[in-house]
Design a protein around this motif. Structure first.
Motif, PDB file in Angstrom:
ATOM      1  N   VAL A 285      18.026  50.303  55.809  1.00 44.30           N
ATOM      2  CA  VAL A 285      18.564  49.130  55.110  1.00 44.30           C
ATOM      3  C   VAL A 285      19.699  49.553  54.187  1.00 44.30           C
ATOM      4  O   VAL A 285      19.564  50.521  53.416  1.00 44.30           O
ATOM      5  N   ALA A 286      20.817  48.807  54.236  1.00 40.46           N
ATOM      6  CA  ALA A 286      21.954  49.085  53.347  1.00 40.46           C
ATOM      7  C   ALA A 286      22.362  47.868  52.542  1.00 40.46           C
ATOM      8  O   ALA A 286      22.978  48.011  51.476  1.00 40.46           O
ATOM      9  N   ALA A 287      22.058  46.650  53.045  1.00 40.73           N
ATOM     10  CA  ALA A 287      22.475  45.443  52.339  1.00 40.73           C
ATOM     11  C   ALA A 287      21.797  44.240  52.975  1.00 40.73           C
ATOM     12  O   ALA A 287      21.261  44.317  54.089  1.00 40.73           O
ATOM     13  N   LEU A 288      21.830  43.112  52.267  1.00 38.78           N
ATOM     14  CA  LEU A 288      21.433  41.833  52.837  1.00 38.78           C
ATOM     15  C   LEU A 288      22.658  40.941  52.902  1.00 38.78           C
ATOM     16  O   LEU A 288      23.354  40.751  51.898  1.00 38.78           O
ATOM     17  N   ARG A 289      22.932  40.429  54.089  1.00 43.39           N
ATOM     18  CA  ARG A 289      24.028  39.487  54.280  1.00 43.39           C
ATOM     19  C   ARG A 289      23.419  38.079  54.343  1.00 43.39           C
ATOM     20  O   ARG A 289      22.442  37.850  55.050  1.00 43.39           O
ATOM     21  N   TYR A 290      23.978  37.157  53.564  1.00 39.32           N
ATOM     22  CA  TYR A 290      23.427  35.802  53.537  1.00 39.32           C
ATOM     23  C   TYR A 290      24.543  34.767  53.459  1.00 39.32           C
ATOM     24  O   TYR A 290      25.688  35.078  53.082  1.00 39.32           O
ATOM     25  N   GLU A 291      24.175  33.552  53.829  1.00 37.15           N
ATOM     26  CA  GLU A 291      25.118  32.444  53.753  1.00 37.15           C
ATOM     27  C   GLU A 291      24.795  31.593  52.539  1.00 37.15           C
ATOM     28  O   GLU A 291      23.639  31.243  52.285  1.00 37.15           O
ATOM     29  N   ARG A 292      25.817  31.258  51.822  1.00 36.44           N
ATOM     30  CA  ARG A 292      25.663  30.352  50.689  1.00 36.44           C
ATOM     31  C   ARG A 292      25.427  28.943  51.233  1.00 36.44           C
ATOM     32  O   ARG A 292      26.169  28.457  52.081  1.00 36.44           O
ATOM     33  N   THR A 293      24.353  28.291  50.778  1.00 34.58           N
ATOM     34  CA  THR A 293      24.070  26.917  51.194  1.00 34.58           C
ATOM     35  C   THR A 293      24.412  25.948  50.066  1.00 34.58           C
ATOM     36  O   THR A 293      24.748  26.357  48.948  1.00 34.58           O
ATOM     37  N   ALA A 294      24.306  24.672  50.370  1.00 33.93           N
ATOM     38  CA  ALA A 294      24.614  23.632  49.382  1.00 33.93           C
ATOM     39  C   ALA A 294      23.687  22.447  49.617  1.00 33.93           C
ATOM     40  O   ALA A 294      23.192  22.241  50.733  1.00 33.93           O
ATOM     41  N   PRO A 295      23.419  21.648  48.569  1.00 32.67           N
ATOM     42  CA  PRO A 295      22.561  20.474  48.751  1.00 32.67           C
ATOM     43  C   PRO A 295      23.146  19.514  49.783  1.00 32.67           C
ATOM     44  O   PRO A 295      24.356  19.334  49.873  1.00 32.67           O
ATOM     45  N   ASP A 296      22.246  18.888  50.572  1.00 35.08           N
ATOM     46  CA  ASP A 296      22.701  17.923  51.580  1.00 35.08           C
ATOM     47  C   ASP A 296      22.584  16.484  51.094  1.00 35.08           C
ATOM     48  O   ASP A 296      22.838  15.543  51.839  1.00 35.08           O
ATOM     49  N   GLY A 297      22.180  16.311  49.830  1.00 32.80           N
ATOM     50  CA  GLY A 297      22.062  14.970  49.264  1.00 32.80           C
ATOM     51  C   GLY A 297      20.715  14.323  49.478  1.00 32.80           C
ATOM     52  O   GLY A 297      20.438  13.254  48.935  1.00 32.80           O
ATOM     53  N   GLU A 298      19.847  14.968  50.283  1.00 31.58           N
ATOM     54  CA  GLU A 298      18.532  14.382  50.578  1.00 31.58           C
ATOM     55  C   GLU A 298      17.395  15.349  50.256  1.00 31.58           C
ATOM     56  O   GLU A 298      16.289  15.207  50.765  1.00 31.58           O
ATOM     57  N   GLY A 299      17.673  16.326  49.440  1.00 29.08           N
ATOM     58  CA  GLY A 299      16.657  17.296  49.068  1.00 29.08           C
ATOM     59  C   GLY A 299      16.666  18.552  49.907  1.00 29.08           C
ATOM     60  O   GLY A 299      15.926  19.499  49.618  1.00 29.08           O
ATOM     61  N   GLY A 300      17.489  18.579  50.953  1.00 28.76           N
ATOM     62  CA  GLY A 300      17.612  19.763  51.792  1.00 28.76           C
ATOM     63  C   GLY A 300      18.900  20.500  51.510  1.00 28.76           C
ATOM     64  O   GLY A 300      19.568  20.265  50.497  1.00 28.76           O
ATOM     65  N   VAL A 301      19.259  21.415  52.409  1.00 29.63           N
ATOM     66  CA  VAL A 301      20.491  22.175  52.245  1.00 29.63           C
ATOM     67  C   VAL A 301      21.224  22.275  53.576  1.00 29.63           C
ATOM     68  O   VAL A 301      20.636  22.119  54.645  1.00 29.63           O
ATOM     69  N   VAL A 302      22.523  22.544  53.476  1.00 26.75           N
ATOM     70  CA  VAL A 302      23.356  22.804  54.651  1.00 26.75           C
ATOM     71  C   VAL A 302      24.156  24.071  54.385  1.00 26.75           C
ATOM     72  O   VAL A 302      24.403  24.442  53.233  1.00 26.75           O
ATOM     73  N   GLY A 303      24.545  24.737  55.456  1.00 25.97           N
ATOM     74  CA  GLY A 303      25.354  25.934  55.307  1.00 25.97           C
ATOM     75  C   GLY A 303      26.771  25.603  54.873  1.00 25.97           C
ATOM     76  O   GLY A 303      27.323  24.568  55.256  1.00 25.97           O
ATOM     77  N   THR A 304      27.349  26.476  54.085  1.00 27.27           N
ATOM     78  CA  THR A 304      28.729  26.263  53.629  1.00 27.27           C
ATOM     79  C   THR A 304      29.730  27.126  54.398  1.00 27.27           C
ATOM     80  O   THR A 304      30.937  26.905  54.288  1.00 27.27           O
ATOM     81  N   GLY A 305      29.215  28.100  55.149  1.00 27.77           N
ATOM     82  CA  GLY A 305      30.104  29.017  55.843  1.00 27.77           C
ATOM     83  C   GLY A 305      30.550  30.189  54.991  1.00 27.77           C
ATOM     84  O   GLY A 305      31.176  31.120  55.495  1.00 27.77           O
ATOM     85  N   GLU A 306      30.209  30.167  53.707  1.00 26.24           N
ATOM     86  CA  GLU A 306      30.570  31.274  52.820  1.00 26.24           C
ATOM     87  C   GLU A 306      29.536  32.394  52.978  1.00 26.24           C
ATOM     88  O   GLU A 306      28.349  32.185  52.727  1.00 26.24           O
ATOM     89  N   ILE A 307      29.976  33.553  53.392  1.00 25.56           N
ATOM     90  CA  ILE A 307      29.083  34.682  53.645  1.00 25.56           C
ATOM     91  C   ILE A 307      29.206  35.691  52.498  1.00 25.56           C
ATOM     92  O   ILE A 307      30.312  36.067  52.096  1.00 25.56           O
ATOM     93  N   ARG A 308      28.049  36.128  51.994  1.00 24.37           N
ATOM     94  CA  ARG A 308      28.022  37.120  50.924  1.00 24.37           C
ATOM     95  C   ARG A 308      27.136  38.287  51.326  1.00 24.37           C
ATOM     96  O   ARG A 308      26.310  38.180  52.232  1.00 24.37           O
ATOM     97  N   GLU A 309      27.273  39.380  50.623  1.00 19.51           N
ATOM     98  CA  GLU A 309      26.511  40.578  50.941  1.00 19.51           C
ATOM     99  C   GLU A 309      26.192  41.333  49.664  1.00 19.51           C
ATOM    100  O   GLU A 309      27.070  41.530  48.814  1.00 19.51           O
ATOM    101  N   ILE A 310      24.929  41.722  49.526  1.00 23.88           N
ATOM    102  CA  ILE A 310      24.505  42.476  48.340  1.00 23.88           C
ATOM    103  C   ILE A 310      23.916  43.811  48.802  1.00 23.88           C
ATOM    104  O   ILE A 310      22.975  43.830  49.604  1.00 23.88           O
ATOM    105  N   PRO A 311      24.438  44.928  48.304  1.00 20.84           N
ATOM    106  CA  PRO A 311      23.906  46.237  48.687  1.00 20.84           C
ATOM    107  C   PRO A 311      22.466  46.416  48.188  1.00 20.84           C
ATOM    108  O   PRO A 311      22.113  45.997  47.084  1.00 20.84           O
ATOM    109  N   MET A 312      21.638  47.030  48.996  1.00 21.34           N
ATOM    110  CA  MET A 312      20.256  47.359  48.618  1.00 21.34           C
ATOM    111  C   MET A 312      19.723  48.365  49.609  1.00 21.34           C
ATOM    112  O   MET A 312      20.244  48.510  50.725  1.00 21.34           O
ATOM    113  N   GLN A 313      18.679  49.063  49.209  1.00 15.73           N
ATOM    114  CA  GLN A 313      18.115  50.104  50.062  1.00 15.73           C
ATOM    115  C   GLN A 313      16.725  49.757  50.604  1.00 15.73           C
ATOM    116  O   GLN A 313      16.152  50.505  51.395  1.00 15.73           O
TER     117      GLN A 313
END
Length: 459
Positions: A285-313
């Motif tokens: 393991v070197a990092a976790l890559r994840y997508e930033r989500t956003a509220p969908d207006g109904e209590g859920g979430v949708v993907g924003t397409g913004e990809i982030r990555e945090i280093p970890m072992q």
């Protein structure tokens, strides 16, 4: 044997099994009851002993209530007996009128993202079993990472994050096993990151669990203002749900805290959907890559397409538990439960393909309904199952050897080193004595053979 006595086997001596036994004994009925509890572990109490973090004395207080039930003396315990190996369904049919399976759910649910099987990626349930001194897990755990990720927003995720971030010396007042304390004391961790794909008002953990995070000594709570731009659905949740209101209040207070002085940091990342565990090129393991989500207006979430990555072992998935199949018993692989109708186990008819009741076989607890709800919820769950058990009197099994002595003869004849209630009392007193020597309440005995030998009075 006449029908005015029920010989009942319960497989699983955790809260679900003990509650079921207690409810049946107290229920209005027109027959006598004799109950035997079987468990694959030498000690009772299941996930209360082996699934609750050692620094949760309030939750472990449930053991006091469970012990009062067992100490009445009207329920026998056979510990260190494995269903499917030491005893089978056919054995139970020979000695009992019915069986209730209360085996819980102890395996980690899967998380289907690339890299989840890399070295340094673990299931939270395995980690919990390690730090709780489960006898069937290795005594070593690799704690070599400075930065660690925890995927999940439930109570188990917070337990894992807290145990990783907490300074080991602060765990000494608990019943933490000596090897666990030593390993945590040597851990080089500085940062623990917790990821949830929804927002702060949609978390699954409880206010108590959250508050305990903020009480950690020399640990900064790091949260991000961008996660608190609430939409109407989130604001409605805060206004309309007391638990959400309290959680939001705690998080808002943390936003005002000064940070930067502590030696460790616990980061809460909301609106973060895991996409991939990134490799270092050598399978670790070197990092976790994840997508930033956003509220969908109904209590859920949708993907924003913004990809982030945090280093970890290292990374832990805490996305739920999954039940395990039992030999000869129907099992739903998708949901990890025994198929049932209100606790009555259902089987597939080979001729018609339709589900029908498997007479004499019942389920309760997480193996019945899945790993949801708190420990106390198993009481109402057991009441439902016991109601059907009582009403099904006409369909009980008719055992050929129903005497209580015949079960002991069977176990002894097979050379099974089973433990009983007196044995648990011996082990309990031994563990408390070990703790008293170090001014602690208890130090768990971990090796299975040692637990059994102490319980059976062999040492």
């Amino acid at each position: 044997m006449t029908r005015n006595k029920l010989r009942l086997a319960i497989v699983g001596a955790g809260p679900a099994g003990i509650y079921a036994a207690d409810i049946l004994l107290k229920a209005e009925r027109n027959f006598d009851v004799s109950i035997d509890l079987f468990d694959h572990l030498p000690a009772p109490y299941g996930l209360v002993r082996y699934g609750v973090a050692p620094d949760h004395p309030r939750i472990k207080g449930i053991i006091t209530a469970l012990r009062e039930v067992l100490d009445r003396g009207d329920i026998r315990i056979f510990g260190n007996v494995r269903f499917g190996e030491d005893i089978t369904l056919e054995d139970l049919k020979k000695h009992y009128n019915a069986v209730i399976f209360a085996t819980g759910a102890v395996r980690d649910a899967s998380l289907n993202i690339p890299g989840i099987d890399l070295e340094g990626s673990y299931g939270a349930a395995d980690f919990v079993s390690w730090y709780d001194g489960h006898p069937d897990y290795p005594r070593e755990w690799p704690l070599e990472a400075q930065s660690v990720g925890v995927i999940g927003n439930g109570n188990v995720a917070l337990d894992v994050a807290r145990m990783l971030a907490k300074h080991a010396e602060d765990l000494l007042p608990t019943e933490i096993p000596a090897n666990v304390h030593a390993a945590l004391a040597a851990s080089p961790v500085t940062d623990v990151h917790v990821f949830g794909r929804r927002g702060p008002t949609s978390v699954k953990f409880t206010p108590l669990e959250l508050r305990e995070l903020g009480e950690l000594r020399d640990v900064d709570m790091i949260i991000h203002d961008e996660d608190f731009d609430y939409d109407d659905a989130a604001r409605a949740a805060v206004a309309g749900n007391k638990q959400v209101f309290v959680i939001d209040k705690v998080l808002q207070q943390w936003r005002q805290r000064e940070t930067g002085q502590a030696s460790r940091r616990l980061h809460l990342h909301f609106f973060a959907k895991p996409l991939e565990v990134v490799s270092d090129g050598d399978g670790r393991v070197a990092a976790l890559r994840y997508e930033r989500t956003a509220p969908d207006g109904e209590g859920g979430v949708v993907g924003t397409g913004e990809i982030r990555e945090i280093p970890m072992q290292a990374i832990y998935r805490a996305v739920g538990y999954h039940g395990s199949p039992l030999k000869g018993i129907p099992f739903d692989k998708k949901f990890g439960v025994i198929p049932n109708h209100e606790g009555q186990v259902l089987m597939r008819d080979k001729e018609t393909g339709q589900s029908r009741q498997m007479y004499g076989v019942y389920a309760t607890g997480w193996i019945k309904r899945g790993p949801v709800g708190l420990i106390g919820h198993t009481k109402s769950d057991a009441m439902e199952t016991i109601k059907h058990l009582i009403n099904d009197l006409g369909n009980w099994w008719r055992p050929e050897s129903p005497s209580e002595e015949s079960v002991i003869e069977m176990l002894e004849g097979r050379g099974i080193r089973w433990t009983d209630l007196d044995g648990w009392h011996r082990l309990d007193e031994h563990e408390q004595a070990l703790g008293a020597a170090e001014e602690r309440k208890r130090i768990k005995v971990v090796p299975r053979d040692e637990m059994v030998a102490i319980s059976r009075g062999e040492v």
